[in-house]
Design a protein around this motif. Structure first.
Motif, PDB file in Angstrom:
ATOM      1  N   GLY A  23       0.807  -1.221   0.000  1.00  0.00           N
ATOM      2  CA  GLY A  23       0.000   0.000   0.000  1.00  0.00           C
ATOM      3  C   GLY A  23       0.840   1.270   0.000  1.00  0.00           C
ATOM      4  O   GLY A  23       0.343   2.353  -0.310  1.00  0.00           O
ATOM      5  N   TYR A  24       2.102   1.161   0.387  1.00  0.00           N
ATOM      6  CA  TYR A  24       2.995   2.319   0.351  1.00  0.00           C
ATOM      7  C   TYR A  24       3.517   2.528  -1.070  1.00  0.00           C
ATOM      8  O   TYR A  24       3.313   1.700  -1.953  1.00  0.00           O
ATOM      9  CB  TYR A  24       4.189   2.115   1.295  1.00  0.00           C
ATOM     10  N   HIS A  25       4.222   3.636  -1.254  1.00  0.00           N
ATOM     11  CA  HIS A  25       4.862   3.915  -2.541  1.00  0.00           C
ATOM     12  C   HIS A  25       6.378   3.808  -2.387  1.00  0.00           C
ATOM     13  O   HIS A  25       6.924   4.168  -1.347  1.00  0.00           O
ATOM     14  CB  HIS A  25       4.473   5.305  -3.048  1.00  0.00           C
ATOM     15  N   LEU A  27       9.894   5.174  -3.009  1.00  0.00           N
ATOM     16  CA  LEU A  27      10.345   6.562  -3.188  1.00  0.00           C
ATOM     17  C   LEU A  27      11.852   6.656  -3.342  1.00  0.00           C
ATOM     18  O   LEU A  27      12.586   5.768  -2.903  1.00  0.00           O
ATOM     19  CB  LEU A  27      10.038   7.409  -1.934  1.00  0.00           C
ATOM     20  N   GLY A 130       6.709   5.753  11.433  1.00  0.00           N
ATOM     21  CA  GLY A 130       6.405   6.471  10.195  1.00  0.00           C
ATOM     22  C   GLY A 130       7.577   6.405   9.242  1.00  0.00           C
ATOM     23  O   GLY A 130       8.727   6.259   9.677  1.00  0.00           O
ATOM     24  N   SER A 131       7.294   6.533   7.952  1.00  0.00           N
ATOM     25  CA  SER A 131       8.331   6.358   6.922  1.00  0.00           C
ATOM     26  C   SER A 131       9.461   7.379   7.044  1.00  0.00           C
ATOM     27  O   SER A 131      10.607   7.085   6.708  1.00  0.00           O
ATOM     28  CB  SER A 131       7.706   6.488   5.533  1.00  0.00           C
ATOM     29  N   ARG A 147      10.309   2.966   1.303  1.00  0.00           N
ATOM     30  CA  ARG A 147       9.153   3.842   1.523  1.00  0.00           C
ATOM     31  C   ARG A 147       9.585   5.139   2.187  1.00  0.00           C
ATOM     32  O   ARG A 147       8.765   5.976   2.576  1.00  0.00           O
ATOM     33  CB  ARG A 147       8.052   3.127   2.299  1.00  0.00           C
ATOM     34  N   ALA A 173      -0.558  13.669   4.097  1.00  0.00           N
ATOM     35  CA  ALA A 173       0.235  12.949   3.088  1.00  0.00           C
ATOM     36  C   ALA A 173      -0.579  11.802   2.489  1.00  0.00           C
ATOM     37  O   ALA A 173      -0.509  11.537   1.284  1.00  0.00           O
ATOM     38  CB  ALA A 173       1.509  12.413   3.727  1.00  0.00           C
ATOM     39  N   SER A 174      -1.368  11.126   3.324  1.00  0.00           N
ATOM     40  CA  SER A 174      -2.134   9.965   2.841  1.00  0.00           C
ATOM     41  C   SER A 174      -3.082  10.373   1.702  1.00  0.00           C
ATOM     42  O   SER A 174      -3.255   9.620   0.742  1.00  0.00           O
ATOM     43  CB  SER A 174      -2.911   9.322   3.985  1.00  0.00           C
ATOM     44  N   PHE A 177      -0.949  10.825  -1.549  1.00  0.00           N
ATOM     45  CA  PHE A 177      -0.521   9.533  -2.106  1.00  0.00           C
ATOM     46  C   PHE A 177      -1.712   8.776  -2.694  1.00  0.00           C
ATOM     47  O   PHE A 177      -1.587   8.129  -3.739  1.00  0.00           O
ATOM     48  CB  PHE A 177       0.185   8.689  -1.041  1.00  0.00           C
TER      49      PHE A 177
END
Ligand code: C5P
Length: 286
Positions: A23-25, A27, A130-131, A147, A173-174, A177
């Motif tokens: 679910g994350y991107h 980066l 958190g990322s 991430r 941020a969510s 994204f």
């Protein structure tokens, strides 16, 4: 009492490479801490209590409380602590304030409670929160991958001046994204070039921000503000993280302050900052 500064970051470049199965991107980004910080004060206490200078920020859901819970559970700490957070970094602004507060909390609790926390544990706990949090264990200038939790320190790029400008918006941020189209995904080469330029020439320049167009689409006021700032620093303006804070680079403090004076400041939050490396004891993983 233990008092620590938790600095804000700016993204000199941020590219999204693709979406991951979790679910994350994926980066690649270059981040730099700057002279804007929250201050946290920790005191030994029988229970866990927290106060915050910003009444609008909920204490229960704050990442500082999340960091305290995480450390207490992991090390079975019976003691408590009282924390006061003096907030100066705007929230939901793309400046990493909450993440920086969380990293400062991890480092402070290890000292306050005499915990024998190694670097790998610091990083694991930070990534759970958190990322962006692992970056703030090192701060300074760094290349971020994965991430955002894989951090490689970069040498200092000298003293650069920035004008930070935030329109009156809170941008989660969510949301950015979630609305990001795959057409915004790029190869990462622009960001790798920014990192290389810092490594080889000690020079800071901006790359691209793959979230920028999505921020503008969701929040047209951010685009208006960006255009206004860009007219003062053509070719030297970028959105930080998922915005809406806009960063313009200047070679001198005077130029940055001059540009700040031109902006309609009754509607905007503005701050002139330069690169900032927190003192060594605050950086267990440097
Ligand atoms: O990791 P963190 O909790 O700070 O991320 C906030 C949100 O931003 C995530 O829930 C996710 O929606 C998004 N995000 C993402 N890819 C990343 C980092 C964050 O999609 N690399």
């Amino acid at each position: 009492m233990l008092t620590v500064r938790a600095p804000a970051k700016i993204n000199l470049s941020l590219e999204v490479l693709g979406r991951r199965t979790d679910g994350y991107h994926e980066l690649i980004s270059v981040m730099q801490t700057v002279t804007l910080w929250d201050t946290l004060q920790f005191k030994p206490h029988s229970a866990v209590t927290m106060t915050c200078s910003d009444a609008q920020l909920g204490v229960a859901g704050n990442l500082v409380m999340g960091a305290i819970r995480l450390v207490k559970n992991k090390y079975h700490v019976a003691a408590g602590c009282s924390v006061h957070l003096e907030k100066c970094i705007p929230s939901a602004a793309g400046l990493g304030g909450g993440s920086s507060d969380a990293a400062a909390t991890l480092v402070s609790l290890a000292r306050l409670w005499n915990l024998d926390m190694d670097c790998a544990t610091f990083i694991d706990l930070a990534a759970d929160l958190g990322s962006d949090v692992p970056f703030f264990l090192c701060s300074g200038s760094a290349l971020l991958q994965g991430r955002g939790e894989r951090v490689t320190s970069l040498p200092s790029g000298g003293r650069n001046w920035y004008l930070l400008v935030k329109p009156p918006l809170r941008v989660p941020a969510s949301a950015v994204f979630a609305a990001l189209p795959s057409s915004s995904w790029t190869s990462g080469s622009a960001t790798a070039a920014v990192a290389q330029c810092i490594r080889t020439h000690g020079e800071v320049r901006f790359g691209i921000n793959g979230l920028q167009e999505t921020v503008f689409r969701l929040y047209p006021e951010a685009r208006t503000c960006y255009e206004m700032v860009r007219s003062l620093a053509p070719g030297r303006t970028i959105i930080s993280g998922s915005g809406p804070t806009i960063v313009a680079a200047f070679s001198t403090q005077q130029e940055a302050v001059h540009a700040q004076g031109i902006l309609p400041r009754e509607q905007l939050w503005t701050h002139v900052a330069c690169d900032f490396q927190p003192p060594g004891w605050q950086t267990p993983c440097a």
